[in-house]
Each structure stands twice: as C-alpha cells, then as structure tokens.
Design an enzyme around this catalytic site. Structure first.
Site, PDB file in Angstrom:
ATOM      1  N   ARG A  29       0.846  -1.186   0.000  1.00 23.46           N
ATOM      2  CA  ARG A  29       0.000   0.000   0.000  1.00 23.46           C
ATOM      3  C   ARG A  29       0.885   1.241   0.000  1.00 23.46           C
ATOM      4  O   ARG A  29       1.825   1.347   0.782  1.00 23.46           O
ATOM      5  CB  ARG A  29      -0.904   0.036   1.228  1.00 23.46           C
ATOM      6  N   ASP A  60      -3.458   4.744  -2.862  1.00 24.64           N
ATOM      7  CA  ASP A  60      -4.736   5.312  -2.430  1.00 24.64           C
ATOM      8  C   ASP A  60      -5.255   6.373  -3.391  1.00 24.64           C
ATOM      9  O   ASP A  60      -6.462   6.572  -3.517  1.00 24.64           O
ATOM     10  CB  ASP A  60      -4.575   5.956  -1.044  1.00 24.64           C
ATOM     11  N   HIS A 119     -16.571   6.323   4.083  1.00 30.34           N
ATOM     12  CA  HIS A 119     -15.561   5.457   4.693  1.00 30.34           C
ATOM     13  C   HIS A 119     -15.223   6.085   6.043  1.00 30.34           C
ATOM     14  O   HIS A 119     -14.502   7.085   6.115  1.00 30.34           O
ATOM     15  CB  HIS A 119     -14.320   5.383   3.799  1.00 30.34           C
TER      16      HIS A 119
END
Length: 448
Positions: free
Chosen positions: A91, A148, A208
């Site tokens: 990530r 992201d 989120h």
C-alpha cells in the site's frame, strides 16, 4: 499461489497472506512499535490461538524479516518456505497524479514516490522504507504498489483544483488528491453488484468512516469528488484530524502562541478531531459511551462529526445532479456503529434517504453486506464491509499475469454476482446462529 500484502506505517507493518489458488486468506497480522523499544508481532490464523511475540525491530527490514520467519515457523507458520511467496503488494498512500492504477515497483517508480513524498510526509517515507525493506528480504519476486490516490484520478478539474494561484498547481502540484481509494474501489464495485447495475451506470455516495474518514461521490462508476484533499487532513472530522477548517486559523494561532509550522501540523493531524474536542477520546465507542453517560463534550464531538457527514451527503447529492442509487457506509465505524449511521441519516428524508431503525440496529457485522433503508426508501442505504487487501492482492496477481488494467477496463473477481468471501461466509454463519434476525437485512436476503 501465495501473495503477501504489506501496509507499512511509520511504526507498524500490517500484513496479509492470501492463497490465490484457493481464494482464501490464510494469515493476517501486524508488527507494532517498529523502530521503537518493545516491538511485537501479533499473528492470526483462523482456528488457532493468536501468536504474540516480542522481537527487536529497529528498522522496517527487521519487521519484514520477523513476518517472514513467523510465516515459515514450524509451529505457528502457514507456509513451509519463503519461496512459496510469489509476489508482494504494497500500500502506498500518495502518488500525486503520477499513476492512475497499480504498478510493478521499479527503481523509476520508487524515485517517483520519493519525488512526491513532501505531499504525504506522514505516510510516504514509511511506505518507501517498507518497500525497500521487503525487496531486501524477498528480492526474487515482483513487488507491486497499490496507491490510495489512483482511484481518484477520474475527478474533473472543477473537483480537484483549489482556488489558489495556478502557479501552485503547476510548480508544486497543489490540488485535491483524495485517499482511501482502494476501499472506495471495492465498495463501489460491490455496490454495483448489489444494485444489479453496470459499474458505469452506478451513482452512489460512500462514507468510509474509521479513525481516518472520508467520503466519495461516485458518478457513473468513477470518483467524481472526495472529501480529503492534498493530504488526508481535509474533510470529515476524524479521530485525531480536524477536517475542514478555515486556513487562517493556523496563522492566528501561530501569532498568538508562537507555535511553529511543525507544531501546527502535529496539532491538526494528531491532537485535533474527536480527541481535540473531548480532550481524551479517539475511539467512537468511547465517545458514544461517554455521551450516553452525560459527557457534554462527547455529545458535542458526536454531533459535530455527524453534522459534517450530513453536509457532505447533501453536497454530493447536489454534485451528482440526481438522486443517488445508494448511500454506502464502510470501514470500522461505518460498518459497526449504528449510532453514527442513524445520526448521519437523520433529517435527510427530503432527499429520499430513509433509514430503518430496526435494520440499522441489526447491522453490526463485518461478515455480510446489509441494507438498512426502509422498504420504501427512494435511496437505498447499504453497509458494505470493505476489503482493501483483496483489491491489493488481485491487482498484484493481475500485474504478474499481464492482465491488469485501470479499473474501468478491468473486472475484479468480486464483481461476479456469485462471488463469496469464504472467511466472511463462515463468520456470517456463526453470526446467524447468535442472531437469526440478521438474515432479514443481508443482501441478497437470506430469509426468502
């Protein structure tokens, strides 16, 4: 085929091990207190007791070595040899506008991450150290970066530009980037399946809400706008981040107190949000419990947070220019906190958003996708547990196979209407044994 995914923070490394052949997670865990005294790994395998062990990790390299030694350990491990790991997915928080999709890590890619790390100073240096450490420990396999920011590269200029001198954008890359993209991608694609729509015909608003929180306006299946900005500080009120505030606030406090730029940065990112309002709470569970016990500041923090969420709901309905197909809640708080969901949807009936109180109370599981709107609600309200690691794993696998592409031209396994997450299905079975009424809100319905 075994794929390892890593999420490296400044003082932690989270990991997941996925058996692609069996489509199953075989281990998850985290190394905490990396670069600090008392480093410890917590290793979880379904059906076993958690394995917890202290081991010094002065750098991320030792943390990755600890993960590998744990995974291959004769007593607590899940693979016989490191060579069974065929790829590693990482990530990466911030890639500016340099990438619109996940990529195989090369020296040029790493250099690009370094060139934009000023945009993500709290996260990117650790992401880069994690990649370098993993490449040193597992050098013989492909390493892939899942960013992201990639999901949000479809935003139009009117959504991502700030009303500041154009030179700032051209010379310093100042613009809205948005984050939580991997989560938004997963939940948007799953919402399309639930709604029985093509992804490109889906118009939804996703909240989120975890310790970090952001929202995304999804128009025709892609990101159209999002609440976080050039950094994750903008937007919703979060556990320790302030979210939206007047930029002049920083100048005022600096003049009054003599605080430095670094002091202000730390305060707004790590000492604000729910913590700043209450003086002691970061976790929504603590806020809700204190509020119900009469804590006025906890009540204020709760009211401020849900007020901000409602404002973004309204703004994104306007941005869509039409009634959304659904509102989607995801991440830890969005998936589990019925109080936040209820308050966030309160008073939005005129927008076609009608929450069913009974269904909302039932929806406290990470093992199923549920619907919490009334039967006559024009806008459906869904709770979709996110699965960022699956997106990371699938991107990594597809990159290895040469089949990967930008998400608008790539079909994920979880876009198949017959897709089943085996671990969650087993968990749902246990949940239903404890609470059979849960079957009435699972989508698709299990009681019909």
């Amino acid at each position: 085929m075994i794929i390892l995914t890593l999420n490296c923070g400044s003082s932690s490394v989270k990991y997941q091990v996925y058996n692609w052949t069996e489509r199953a997670v075989i281990a998850v865990g985290v190394v905490e207190r990396v670069t600090q005294a008392g480093s410890v790994i917590t290793h979880e395998v379904h059906g076993r007791e958690n394995h917890v062990r202290e081991s010094p990790c002065p750098t991320h390299t030792e943390a990755v070595q600890l993960i590998i030694s744990t995974l291959t350990d004769a007593h607590v491990g899940v693979i016989s040899d490191m060579s069974l790991i065929k790829a590693v997915g990482h990530r990466v928080l911030h890639a500016a506008d340099r990438f619109v999709k996940s990529v195989v890590v090369t020296p040029d890619v790493l250099e690009t991450f370094r060139s934009v790390q000023d945009l993500g100073p709290l996260h990117n240096p650790a992401n880069i150290r994690g990649i370098e450490a993993a490449q040193a420990v597992i050098p013989s396999v492909p390493h892939c970066a899942i960013m992201d920011t990639a999901w949000h590269q479809t935003m139009p200029e009117a959504s991502f530009m700030y009303a500041v001198p154009r030179q700032w954008y051209e010379e310093y890359a100042v613009r809205r980037y948005g984050f939580h993209g991997t989560s938004f991608l997963y939940t948007a694609k799953r919402a399309s399946v639930i709604l029985k729509k093509r992804a490109e015909d889906t118009n939804i608003i996703i909240a989120h809400i975890g310790n970090g929180a952001s929202m995304c306006c999804v128009k025709n299946g892609v990101s159209f706008d999002t609440s976080m900005g050039i950094t994750p500080l903008e937007g919703l009120i979060m556990g320790t981040r302030c979210g939206d505030c007047d930029p002049a606030l920083a100048f005022y406090i600096m003049r009054k107190t003599g605080m430095s730029v670094s002091d202000i940065d730390t305060t707004l990112n790590k000492q604000s949000g729910l913590l700043g309002i209450t003086g002691k709470y970061v976790d929504r569970r603590d806020v809700c419990a204190a509020m119900k016990n009469g804590d006025a500041l906890a009540r204020l923090a709760f009211d401020m947070e849900v007020h901000r969420i409602r404002k973004y709901f309204g703004a994104y309905v306007a941005a869509l220019g039409k009634q959304p197909d659904a509102l989607v809640f995801t991440a830890g708080v969005g998936e589990m906190c019925c109080d936040v969901r209820a308050a966030a949807c309160a008073g939005l009936e005129h927008l076609g958003i009608r929450l069913d109180a009974r269904k909302n109370e039932l929806a406290r599981t990470r093992n199923a996708e549920t619907e919490i709107s009334t039967d006559d609600s024009p806008v459906r309200i869904l709770v979709i547990p996110t699965d960022e690691e699956l997106v990371m794993t699938e991107d990594t696998y597809a990159l290895m196979q040469g089949t990967y592409d930008v998400h608008t031209r790539f079909t994920y396994s979880f876009q198949d209407p017959t897709y089943v997450n085996k671990a969650r299905a087993a968990g749902l079975k246990r949940d239903l044994e404890k609470n059979p009424a849960l079957a009435t809100i699972v989508v698709p319905r299990l009681d019909t």
